[in-house]
Design a protein around this motif. Structure first.
Motif, PDB file in Angstrom:
ATOM      1  N   ASP A   1       0.722  -1.178   0.041  1.00  0.00           N
ATOM      2  CA  ASP A   1       0.019   0.171   0.030  1.00  0.00           C
ATOM      3  C   ASP A   1       0.726   1.394  -0.120  1.00  0.00           C
ATOM      4  OD1 ASP A   1       1.124  -0.241   2.688  1.00  0.00           O
ATOM      5  OD2 ASP A   1      -0.822   0.004   3.567  1.00  0.00           O
TER       6      ASP A   1
ATOM      7  N   ALA B   1     -10.005  -2.329  -2.132  1.00  0.00           N
ATOM      8  CA  ALA B   1      -9.288  -2.889  -0.795  1.00  0.00           C
ATOM      9  C   ALA B   1      -8.330  -1.613  -0.026  1.00  0.00           C
ATOM     10  CB  ALA B   1      -8.436  -3.944  -1.169  1.00  0.00           C
ATOM     11  N   TYR B   2      -7.877  -0.800  -0.806  1.00  0.00           N
ATOM     12  CA  TYR B   2      -7.032   0.283  -0.466  1.00  0.00           C
ATOM     13  C   TYR B   2      -7.983   1.344   0.239  1.00  0.00           C
ATOM     14  CZ  TYR B   2      -3.375   3.987   0.079  1.00  0.00           C
ATOM     15  OH  TYR B   2      -2.645   4.890   0.623  1.00  0.00           O
TER      16      TYR B   2
ATOM     17  N   ALA C   1     -10.820   0.843   1.181  1.00  0.00           N
ATOM     18  CA  ALA C   1     -11.298   0.339   2.531  1.00  0.00           C
ATOM     19  C   ALA C   1     -10.840   0.458   3.983  1.00  0.00           C
ATOM     20  CB  ALA C   1     -11.992  -1.110   2.368  1.00  0.00           C
ATOM     21  N   HIS C   2      -9.642   0.860   3.856  1.00  0.00           N
ATOM     22  CA  HIS C   2      -8.649   1.174   4.882  1.00  0.00           C
ATOM     23  C   HIS C   2      -8.713   2.456   5.303  1.00  0.00           C
ATOM     24  CE1 HIS C   2      -6.867  -2.793   3.801  1.00  0.00           C
ATOM     25  NE2 HIS C   2      -6.658  -2.892   5.105  1.00  0.00           N
ATOM     26  N   ARG C   3      -8.363   2.611   6.678  1.00  0.00           N
ATOM     27  CA  ARG C   3      -8.390   4.274   7.242  1.00  0.00           C
ATOM     28  C   ARG C   3      -7.007   4.813   6.445  1.00  0.00           C
ATOM     29  NH1 ARG C   3      -5.967   7.128  11.531  1.00  0.00           N
ATOM     30  NH2 ARG C   3      -7.196   8.644  12.215  1.00  0.00           N
ATOM     31  N   LEU C   4      -7.407   5.979   5.895  1.00  0.00           N
ATOM     32  CA  LEU C   4      -6.400   6.675   5.241  1.00  0.00           C
ATOM     33  C   LEU C   4      -5.772   7.722   6.119  1.00  0.00           C
ATOM     34  CD1 LEU C   4      -7.940   7.254   1.778  1.00  0.00           C
ATOM     35  CD2 LEU C   4      -6.523   5.207   2.638  1.00  0.00           C
ATOM     36  N   GLU C   5      -4.503   7.663   6.116  1.00  0.00           N
ATOM     37  CA  GLU C   5      -3.778   8.622   7.108  1.00  0.00           C
ATOM     38  C   GLU C   5      -3.632  10.046   6.366  1.00  0.00           C
ATOM     39  OE1 GLU C   5      -2.996   8.316  10.475  1.00  0.00           O
ATOM     40  OE2 GLU C   5      -3.791   6.303  10.473  1.00  0.00           O
TER      41      GLU C   5
END
Length: 261
Positions: free
Chosen positions: A107, A153-154, A156-160
């Motif tokens: 990622d 998928a990317y 769906a994750h928490r983005l900093e």
């Protein structure tokens, strides 16, 4: 005393991992703490790493990455780097801006090569460094031209958020990636470092797609798309060069430098 279940290899790699983000020189205590190892164990393994050349010990007793490890690491991505380097130099010469090439590794955007401009642009990464895909122009390009399930998928994750300008809303970023695919380039404005902006285009390579980009002062953000034709032209030249058959090389075995008694 019972061990912690880790292999000797994993312990040695943990010691080397201390240099990924940390200072250039570390004490034995620093290395032991980072690798979560008893001091005697760290001392023994570090000694072996020094003997092999993976680490070096300075006059103050601190340890740095050894030249032999650096030499081995140069072979990672070497074909892409060697193929792209002359064209990256041309890109720098034509624009006078910092030029780089990156690939996706998980990622993150992994920077394979970079040529720095003379302008003091806030530096976010280095050759071999990594940055989040959503915060960089090369990263957005890599993500935009990936398979749909990878993007989903990317997102769906928490983005900093690296700065207050980083785009971390999944819906907004998904729309931005669609625009990148339509227009063929991505841009950022102070998303990874305040004071800088960037523009990037895809380099369609097999099996590892790449992206090339330029980084410049954020004051040039309104005009950076003028570099798009140059970027696209250089990307095409890299694609053409990478498609040519590579000559086979005969490698001479490395001498260990050790003498038998």
């Amino acid at each position: 005393m019972r061990g912690d279940g880790r292999t000797v290899t994993s312990k040695a790699l943990a010691l080397l991992g201390a240099f990924e983000q940390g200072p250039n020189a570390l004490s034995l205590s620093d290395l032991a703490a980072h690798a979560d190892l008893p001091l005697p164990t760290a001392h023994r393994l570090v000694g072996e790493l020094v003997e092999w050349g993976a680490l070096e010990r300075d006059e103050q007793g601190r340890y740095t990455v050894g030249l032999r490890l650096w030499e081995v690491a140069q072979n990672a991505g070497r074909h892409l780097r060697d193929t792209a380097r002359p064209h990256l130099q041309d890109l720098f010469s034509l624009t006078n801006e910092t030029a780089h090439i990156a690939i996706r590794d998980g990622d993150e955007a992994l920077y394979i090569d970079r040529i720095y401009g003379s302008t003091r642009v806030p530096r976010a990464s280095r050759v071999g460094g990594r940055l989040p895909l959503h915060a960089t122009a090369v990263g957005k390009v890599l993500l935009a031209f990936e398979e749909e399930w990878v993007r989903e998928a990317y997102l769906a994750h928490r983005l900093e958020a690296a700065t207050r300008h980083t785009h971390v809303n999944p819906g907004r970023l998904a729309a931005e990636l669609r625009k990148v695919r339509d227009e063929g380039y991505a841009t950022t404005q102070e998303e990874v470092r305040e004071g800088s902006c960037s523009i990037a285009v895809p380099v369609r390579l097999d099996p590892y797609p790449a992206a090339i980009g330029l980084v410049m002062l954020s004051t040039q953000g309104v005009t950076m798309t003028r570099h798009f034709p140059t970027l696209r032209g250089v990307a095409h030249r890299i694609e053409t060069a990478a498609a040519r058959p590579q000559p086979s090389l005969v490698r001479v075995p490395r001498r260990s430098g050790r003498r038998s008694s």
